[in-house]
Design a protein around this motif. Structure first.
Motif, PDB file in Angstrom:
ATOM      1  N   GLN A 126      -3.904   8.718 -18.022  1.00  0.00           N
ATOM      2  CA  GLN A 126      -2.447   8.611 -17.965  1.00  0.00           C
ATOM      3  C   GLN A 126      -2.048   8.079 -16.586  1.00  0.00           C
ATOM      4  N   LYS A 127      -0.900   7.427 -16.528  1.00  0.00           N
ATOM      5  CA  LYS A 127      -0.467   6.812 -15.278  1.00  0.00           C
ATOM      6  C   LYS A 127       0.924   7.297 -14.888  1.00  0.00           C
ATOM      7  N   THR A 128       1.161   7.346 -13.599  1.00  0.00           N
ATOM      8  CA  THR A 128       2.516   7.611 -13.126  1.00  0.00           C
ATOM      9  C   THR A 128       3.390   6.401 -13.448  1.00  0.00           C
ATOM     10  N   LYS A 129       4.680   6.649 -13.674  1.00  0.00           N
ATOM     11  CA  LYS A 129       5.592   5.585 -14.080  1.00  0.00           C
ATOM     12  C   LYS A 129       5.733   4.538 -12.969  1.00  0.00           C
ATOM     13  N   GLY A 177       0.788  -1.227   0.000  1.00  0.00           N
ATOM     14  CA  GLY A 177       0.000   0.000   0.000  1.00  0.00           C
ATOM     15  C   GLY A 177       0.818   1.273   0.000  1.00  0.00           C
ATOM     16  N   LYS A 178       2.121   1.170   0.289  1.00  0.00           N
ATOM     17  CA  LYS A 178       2.965   2.363   0.311  1.00  0.00           C
ATOM     18  C   LYS A 178       3.242   2.885  -1.088  1.00  0.00           C
ATOM     19  N   GLU A 179       3.374   1.975  -2.036  1.00  0.00           N
ATOM     20  CA  GLU A 179       3.608   2.374  -3.430  1.00  0.00           C
ATOM     21  C   GLU A 179       2.270   2.508  -4.145  1.00  0.00           C
ATOM     22  N   LYS A 180       2.105   3.601  -4.868  1.00  0.00           N
ATOM     23  CA  LYS A 180       0.829   3.874  -5.527  1.00  0.00           C
ATOM     24  C   LYS A 180       1.064   4.278  -6.979  1.00  0.00           C
ATOM     25  N   VAL A 181       0.166   3.819  -7.834  1.00  0.00           N
ATOM     26  CA  VAL A 181       0.139   4.256  -9.230  1.00  0.00           C
ATOM     27  C   VAL A 181      -1.071   5.162  -9.402  1.00  0.00           C
ATOM     28  N   PHE A 182      -0.832   6.404  -9.814  1.00  0.00           N
ATOM     29  CA  PHE A 182      -1.916   7.369  -9.974  1.00  0.00           C
ATOM     30  C   PHE A 182      -2.402   7.379 -11.414  1.00  0.00           C
ATOM     31  N   VAL A 183      -3.717   7.437 -11.561  1.00  0.00           N
ATOM     32  CA  VAL A 183      -4.354   7.563 -12.870  1.00  0.00           C
ATOM     33  C   VAL A 183      -4.948   8.963 -12.945  1.00  0.00           C
ATOM     34  N   TYR A 184      -4.549   9.714 -13.964  1.00  0.00           N
ATOM     35  CA  TYR A 184      -4.992  11.107 -14.057  1.00  0.00           C
ATOM     36  C   TYR A 184      -5.250  11.490 -15.512  1.00  0.00           C
ATOM     37  N   ARG A 185      -5.928  12.611 -15.677  1.00  0.00           N
ATOM     38  CA  ARG A 185      -6.187  13.154 -17.007  1.00  0.00           C
ATOM     39  C   ARG A 185      -5.743  14.615 -17.043  1.00  0.00           C
TER      40      ARG A 185
END
Length: 255
Positions: free
Chosen positions: A104-107, A87-95
């Motif tokens: 779009q996603k964070t690397k 849960g500490k690492e997160k991938v963000f989805v944004y526009r």
């Protein structure tokens, strides 16, 4: 160049050590010199790989305007993330405003730092900082030419600067929200069905008092217009009430 120096020095070391140079007084010093040169090249390659010898860090910054992941027509303004592992690492989805319909996603294939900052701003933004290694000067560029290390990306930083009312929800929270919305919309539909006839009847009576000479066709057309108008207003009112209950709960769960 350092690879060529390493290869040539190893060849010359082997050649001098096995007898290219006949005199022992010359053979040993020369062979040791080439051995040390090869060792120095090997160490420089290892230091370049582990500590980026001869390289410097540069950071490129790009700022983009955010739009809601749920679309411009949604009353909710939000960005979504998916938690990985513990849960500490997160991938963000944004526009972004330049591509409002594309997620779009964070690397995830680089070292990544992600921050969310709620500020008193009107326009939400994402600041993307890309850190890369490049050669310090032409000497090091020539020494490590051919290794493919120039402008190698090693870190990304994403800073989401969003207004106070902007939500940052996990994918599971978003799914739960959609489920609540579906239930609430079904309730709104039932409420509209129950309340709309009385609203239409009341307004029809008002209009008929103003114009009691309308014929049947005019009455039917008026009733149709009033029904559409009242339904639109009632749905908007009930949806606003729904959001008034839903948003405070989501704010508690938001990052």
């Amino acid at each position: 160049m350092v690879l060529w120096i390493l290869l040539i020095s190893m060849v010359l070391f082997a050649a001098t050590f096995i007898g290219l140079v006949k005199k022992p007084k010359l053979r040993y010093p020369i062979s040791i010199f080439f051995l040390l040169l090869a060792g120095a090249c090997s160490v420089s390659l290892m230091l370049n790989d582990s500590h980026h010898l001869g390289m410097k860090n540069i950071t490129e910054t790009q700022t983009k305007t955010l739009v809601s992941t749920t679309g411009n027509n949604s009353p909710l303004k939000l960005t979504v993330y998916k938690a990985l592992g513990n849960g500490k690492e997160k991938v963000f989805v944004y526009r972004t405003a330049d591509q409002p319909n594309k997620n779009q996603k964070t690397k995830i294939d680089y070292d990544v730092t992600t921050k969310v900052e709620h500020r008193n701003v009107q326009t939400p933004q994402v600041v993307i900082q890309r850190s890369r290694y490049t050669y310090q000067n032409d000497f090091w560029k020539a020494m490590f030419a051919g290794l493919g290390l120039n402008k190698e990306t090693h870190h990304y930083t994403y800073i989401f600067k969003v207004p106070q009312n902007w939500l940052v929800l996990s994918t599971s929270q978003l799914q739960a929200m959609k489920s609540q919305e579906t239930t609430a919309k079904a309730q709104i539909k039932d409420q509209v069905k129950a309340q709309l006839p009385n609203l239409v009847k009341a307004q029809m009576m008002q209009e008929l008092q103003k114009n009691p000479t309308m014929n049947a066709q005019q009455k039917a057309q008026l009733e149709k217009q009033i029904t559409a108008q009242q339904e639109k207003q009632l749905v908007a009112k009930l949806e606003q009430q729904m959001m008034g209950k839903l948003i405070p709960q989501l704010k508690k769960e938001s990052l």
